[in-house]
Design a protein around this motif. Structure first.
Motif, PDB file in Angstrom:
ATOM      1  N   ASP A  19      70.157  52.316  18.056  1.00 21.21           N
ATOM      2  CA  ASP A  19      70.979  52.344  17.445  1.00 21.21           C
ATOM      3  C   ASP A  19      70.753  53.158  16.111  1.00 21.21           C
ATOM      4  OD1 ASP A  19      72.699  50.859  19.117  1.00 21.21           O
ATOM      5  OD2 ASP A  19      72.535  49.155  17.784  1.00 21.21           O
ATOM      6  N   ASP A  20      69.796  54.010  16.308  1.00 17.46           N
ATOM      7  CA  ASP A  20      69.089  54.727  15.082  1.00 17.46           C
ATOM      8  C   ASP A  20      70.201  55.779  14.986  1.00 17.46           C
ATOM      9  OD1 ASP A  20      67.829  56.205  13.335  1.00 17.46           O
ATOM     10  OD2 ASP A  20      65.885  56.449  14.310  1.00 17.46           O
ATOM     11  N   THR A  21      70.663  56.089  13.655  1.00 15.04           N
ATOM     12  CA  THR A  21      71.413  57.155  13.362  1.00 15.04           C
ATOM     13  C   THR A  21      70.649  58.196  12.550  1.00 15.04           C
ATOM     14  OG1 THR A  21      72.217  56.069  11.492  1.00 15.04           O
ATOM     15  CG2 THR A  21      73.559  55.980  13.558  1.00 15.04           C
ATOM     16  N   ILE A  22      69.677  57.950  12.104  1.00 13.26           N
ATOM     17  CA  ILE A  22      68.830  59.013  11.214  1.00 13.26           C
ATOM     18  C   ILE A  22      67.890  59.687  12.214  1.00 13.26           C
ATOM     19  CG2 ILE A  22      66.895  59.091   9.470  1.00 13.26           C
ATOM     20  CD1 ILE A  22      69.495  57.692   8.530  1.00 13.26           C
ATOM     21  N   THR A  23      67.232  59.259  13.058  1.00 10.00           N
ATOM     22  CA  THR A  23      66.628  59.984  14.020  1.00 10.00           C
ATOM     23  C   THR A  23      67.112  59.480  15.331  1.00 10.00           C
ATOM     24  OG1 THR A  23      64.605  58.739  14.021  1.00 10.00           O
ATOM     25  CG2 THR A  23      64.408  60.774  12.739  1.00 10.00           C
ATOM     26  N   PRO A  24      68.151  59.921  15.983  1.00 10.70           N
ATOM     27  CA  PRO A  24      68.869  59.452  17.210  1.00 10.70           C
ATOM     28  C   PRO A  24      67.969  59.335  18.236  1.00 10.70           C
ATOM     29  CG  PRO A  24      70.334  60.736  15.954  1.00 10.70           C
ATOM     30  CD  PRO A  24      69.120  60.927  15.384  1.00 10.70           C
ATOM     31  N   PRO A  25      68.166  58.357  19.357  1.00 13.00           N
ATOM     32  CA  PRO A  25      67.468  58.102  20.396  1.00 13.00           C
ATOM     33  C   PRO A  25      67.251  59.572  21.151  1.00 13.00           C
ATOM     34  CG  PRO A  25      68.835  56.306  20.405  1.00 13.00           C
ATOM     35  CD  PRO A  25      69.261  57.334  19.337  1.00 13.00           C
ATOM     36  N   ALA A  26      68.177  60.541  21.162  1.00 16.26           N
ATOM     37  CA  ALA A  26      68.161  61.789  21.668  1.00 16.26           C
ATOM     38  C   ALA A  26      66.843  62.505  21.299  1.00 16.26           C
ATOM     39  CB  ALA A  26      69.434  62.656  21.356  1.00 16.26           C
ATOM     40  N   GLN A  27      66.408  62.494  19.974  1.00 19.42           N
ATOM     41  CA  GLN A  27      65.275  63.083  19.513  1.00 19.42           C
ATOM     42  C   GLN A  27      63.897  62.450  20.430  1.00 19.42           C
ATOM     43  OE1 GLN A  27      65.021  63.576  15.317  1.00 19.42           O
ATOM     44  NE2 GLN A  27      67.066  63.844  15.152  1.00 19.42           N
ATOM     45  N   ALA A  28      64.145  61.060  20.753  1.00 19.76           N
ATOM     46  CA  ALA A  28      62.961  60.437  21.555  1.00 19.76           C
ATOM     47  C   ALA A  28      63.081  61.178  22.906  1.00 19.76           C
ATOM     48  CB  ALA A  28      63.242  59.001  21.638  1.00 19.76           C
ATOM     49  N   THR A  29      64.201  61.317  23.429  1.00 24.57           N
ATOM     50  CA  THR A  29      64.228  61.597  24.834  1.00 24.57           C
ATOM     51  C   THR A  29      63.799  63.016  24.906  1.00 24.57           C
ATOM     52  OG1 THR A  29      66.592  62.046  24.801  1.00 24.57           O
ATOM     53  CG2 THR A  29      65.937  60.065  25.688  1.00 24.57           C
ATOM     54  N   HIS A  30      64.135  63.950  23.943  1.00 28.34           N
ATOM     55  CA  HIS A  30      63.436  65.383  23.821  1.00 28.34           C
ATOM     56  C   HIS A  30      62.084  65.464  23.778  1.00 28.34           C
ATOM     57  CE1 HIS A  30      63.085  69.504  22.824  1.00 28.34           C
ATOM     58  NE2 HIS A  30      62.375  69.218  21.680  1.00 28.34           N
ATOM     59  N   LEU A  31      61.420  64.561  22.851  1.00 30.44           N
ATOM     60  CA  LEU A  31      59.891  64.543  22.652  1.00 30.44           C
ATOM     61  C   LEU A  31      59.394  63.869  24.161  1.00 30.44           C
ATOM     62  CD1 LEU A  31      57.671  64.807  20.935  1.00 30.44           C
ATOM     63  CD2 LEU A  31      57.985  62.231  20.074  1.00 30.44           C
ATOM     64  N   GLN A  32      59.976  63.248  24.659  1.00 32.55           N
ATOM     65  CA  GLN A  32      59.408  62.519  26.143  1.00 32.55           C
ATOM     66  C   GLN A  32      59.607  63.758  27.325  1.00 32.55           C
ATOM     67  OE1 GLN A  32      61.986  60.016  28.016  1.00 32.55           O
ATOM     68  NE2 GLN A  32      60.243  58.497  28.624  1.00 32.55           N
ATOM     69  N   SER A  33      60.502  64.564  26.851  1.00 30.45           N
ATOM     70  CA  SER A  33      60.667  65.793  27.793  1.00 30.45           C
ATOM     71  C   SER A  33      59.535  66.765  27.709  1.00 30.45           C
ATOM     72  CB  SER A  33      61.938  66.282  27.682  1.00 30.45           C
ATOM     73  OG  SER A  33      62.113  67.055  26.570  1.00 30.45           O
ATOM     74  N   LEU A  34      58.855  66.888  26.656  1.00 25.44           N
ATOM     75  CA  LEU A  34      57.812  67.722  26.361  1.00 25.44           C
ATOM     76  C   LEU A  34      56.778  66.966  26.889  1.00 25.44           C
ATOM     77  CD1 LEU A  34      58.450  68.824  22.541  1.00 25.44           C
ATOM     78  CD2 LEU A  34      59.304  69.956  24.603  1.00 25.44           C
ATOM     79  N   VAL A  35      56.456  65.868  26.969  1.00 25.90           N
ATOM     80  CA  VAL A  35      55.241  65.343  27.695  1.00 25.90           C
ATOM     81  C   VAL A  35      55.913  64.319  28.615  1.00 25.90           C
ATOM     82  CG1 VAL A  35      53.093  63.982  27.032  1.00 25.90           C
ATOM     83  CG2 VAL A  35      54.115  65.430  25.286  1.00 25.90           C
ATOM     84  N   PRO A  36      56.065  64.854  29.973  1.00 22.53           N
ATOM     85  CA  PRO A  36      56.608  63.895  30.966  1.00 22.53           C
ATOM     86  C   PRO A  36      55.802  62.742  31.137  1.00 22.53           C
ATOM     87  CG  PRO A  36      56.902  66.121  31.515  1.00 22.53           C
ATOM     88  CD  PRO A  36      56.055  66.091  30.307  1.00 22.53           C
ATOM     89  N   GLY A  37      56.208  61.509  31.377  1.00 18.40           N
ATOM     90  CA  GLY A  37      55.734  60.406  31.660  1.00 18.40           C
ATOM     91  C   GLY A  37      54.978  59.313  30.513  1.00 18.40           C
ATOM     92  N   THR A  38      55.360  60.252  29.137  1.00 19.85           N
ATOM     93  CA  THR A  38      55.447  59.334  28.108  1.00 19.85           C
ATOM     94  C   THR A  38      56.338  58.106  27.923  1.00 19.85           C
ATOM     95  OG1 THR A  38      54.646  61.397  26.882  1.00 19.85           O
ATOM     96  CG2 THR A  38      55.386  59.497  25.434  1.00 19.85           C
ATOM     97  N   PRO A  39      55.673  56.905  27.811  1.00 22.64           N
ATOM     98  CA  PRO A  39      56.538  55.690  27.732  1.00 22.64           C
ATOM     99  C   PRO A  39      57.456  55.872  26.680  1.00 22.64           C
ATOM    100  CG  PRO A  39      54.028  55.311  28.312  1.00 22.64           C
ATOM    101  CD  PRO A  39      54.198  56.606  27.790  1.00 22.64           C
ATOM    102  N   LEU A  40      58.702  55.382  26.784  1.00 20.89           N
ATOM    103  CA  LEU A  40      59.758  55.264  25.777  1.00 20.89           C
ATOM    104  C   LEU A  40      60.325  53.978  26.062  1.00 20.89           C
ATOM    105  CD1 LEU A  40      61.748  56.325  23.570  1.00 20.89           C
ATOM    106  CD2 LEU A  40      63.105  57.345  25.161  1.00 20.89           C
ATOM    107  N   ARG A  41      60.215  53.070  24.756  1.00 19.91           N
ATOM    108  CA  ARG A  41      60.786  51.874  24.866  1.00 19.91           C
ATOM    109  C   ARG A  41      62.055  51.766  23.750  1.00 19.91           C
ATOM    110  NH1 ARG A  41      57.663  47.825  26.992  1.00 19.91           N
ATOM    111  NH2 ARG A  41      59.454  46.540  26.840  1.00 19.91           N
ATOM    112  N   MET A  42      63.179  51.154  24.410  1.00 20.30           N
ATOM    113  CA  MET A  42      64.234  51.468  23.395  1.00 20.30           C
ATOM    114  C   MET A  42      64.398  49.767  22.869  1.00 20.30           C
ATOM    115  SD  MET A  42      65.737  54.377  22.563  1.00 20.30           S
ATOM    116  CE  MET A  42      65.863  55.772  23.192  1.00 20.30           C
TER     117      MET A  42
END
Length: 338
Positions: free
Chosen positions: A278-301
């Protein structure tokens, strides 16, 4: 109609007068309140390290000798004393912890001419590791601290065992800052921005409101935590330094490696992402974009959590971070993101 206009004019005049009084009172409060000397007031369980002429405060919390130390890099307006329950949880699990105050926050330097670029901040993190005799560290960067943490990992991969980014404010997809905007022009003028800081971000009347705007769980902003957040606010030059940093953060374009997508794709350090759903400052879309740059990077929400997981859900966040630190990096790198 004339009577109505007279009342409107009087109302506007009264509001302007109240605003002027508020601004003057804020400036006076700042000048009276910010009296403590940094060197004399810094917590005795830490040390001040000078890196390229800039004083950086850091604390080492001991742990097991066979564990790689964890370097905690805080976010905006936080400092080494606002990790609260997290440091004791890491220590109970045996992890040595270094908590650093990134300039100009906490008990680090308040000079307004400081270089606040990520490259310079990463060099300070390296300098802290050097001062404590630490060759490699688990680096955890939260929010604004994610930029220097990532910069360190890209520039000094041999010093970073693994990188954990928590709701990192990297600005990879944001438009470049407009230095010609009215806000940036105001922040570029020291006298104007000092008044602005005294009246807003540095004013205790607004501290709680500002911090609550960062979190989804508003009850996490307790009076006790606000006292801790504001502890370094009484240091000499605190609001002026905050204004200088704010100008850089909002109006100066970052040019470090951590802004280069190709550099991030080629990162030579295992990377992990922990994020508030529920982050509105750096929304989860920023996390998934970063993850797309380094595929396989674990992302825990973390569900129901905003921008500051370690105060919103301290127990859950500590467990998640401990799992991340203990997980084999090779397995984690091929694990499916969650």
């Amino acid at each position: 109609m004339r009577r109505l206009l007279r009342w409107l004019v009087r109302g506007v005049v009264a509001l302007v007068a109240l605003l002027v009084v508020y601004v003057i009172a804020s400036v006076v409060y700042t000048s009276v309140h910010e009296r403590r000397d940094l060197a004399q007031s810094a917590p005795r369980d830490g040390r001040i390290v000078t890196v390229d002429g800039v004083r950086v405060f850091a604390r080492l919390h001991p742990g097991r000798a066979d564990r790689v130390p964890v370097l905690l890099v805080h976010g905006t307006a936080a400092w080494s004393g606002t990790w609260f329950e997290l440091i004791p949880a890491l220590q109970r699990a045996g992890w040595p912890v270094i908590a650093v105050d990134v300039p100009p926050f906490g008990y680090s330097d308040k000079a307004t001419h400081t270089d606040f670029s990520r490259k310079a901040q990463a060099a300070r993190l390296r300098g802290v590791l050097d001062a404590f005799g630490i060759e490699r560290a688990m680096v955890v960067g939260h929010s604004f601290g994610g930029g220097p943490a990532l910069e360190l990992a890209l520039r000094e991969p041999a010093r970073v065992e693994r990188l954990v980014l928590v709701d990192a404010a990297l600005g990879l997809t944001a438009p470049p800052p407009d230095a010609s905007s009215a806000a940036c022009r105001a922040l570029a003028m020291p006298r104007v921005r000092n008044v602005l800081m005294s009246s807003t971000a540095a004013n205790p009347l607004w501290s709680g409101t500002l911090l609550r705007s960062f979190v989804a769980r508003k009850d996490a902003v307790t009076p006790q935590r606000m006292v801790a957040y504001r502890e370094p606010a009484s240091l000499q030059g605190a609001s002026n330094a905050l204004g200088a940093w704010a100008h850089h953060f909002a109006c100066v374009r970052e040019t470090g490696m951590s802004m280069d997508a190709d550099r991030i794709r080629a990162i030579g350090v295992p990377m992990f992402l922990l994020w508030g759903a529920d982050d509105t400052i750096t929304p989860p879309a920023q996390a998934t974009h970063l993850q797309s740059l380094v595929p396989g990077t674990p992302l825990r929400m973390m569900e129901g959590v905003g921008h500051i997981p370690h105060i919103e859900a301290p127990d859950d966040f500590a467990r998640l971070l401990l799992d991340t630190l203990a997980a084999p990096a090779r397995l984690a790198a091929i694990d499916d993101p969650q």
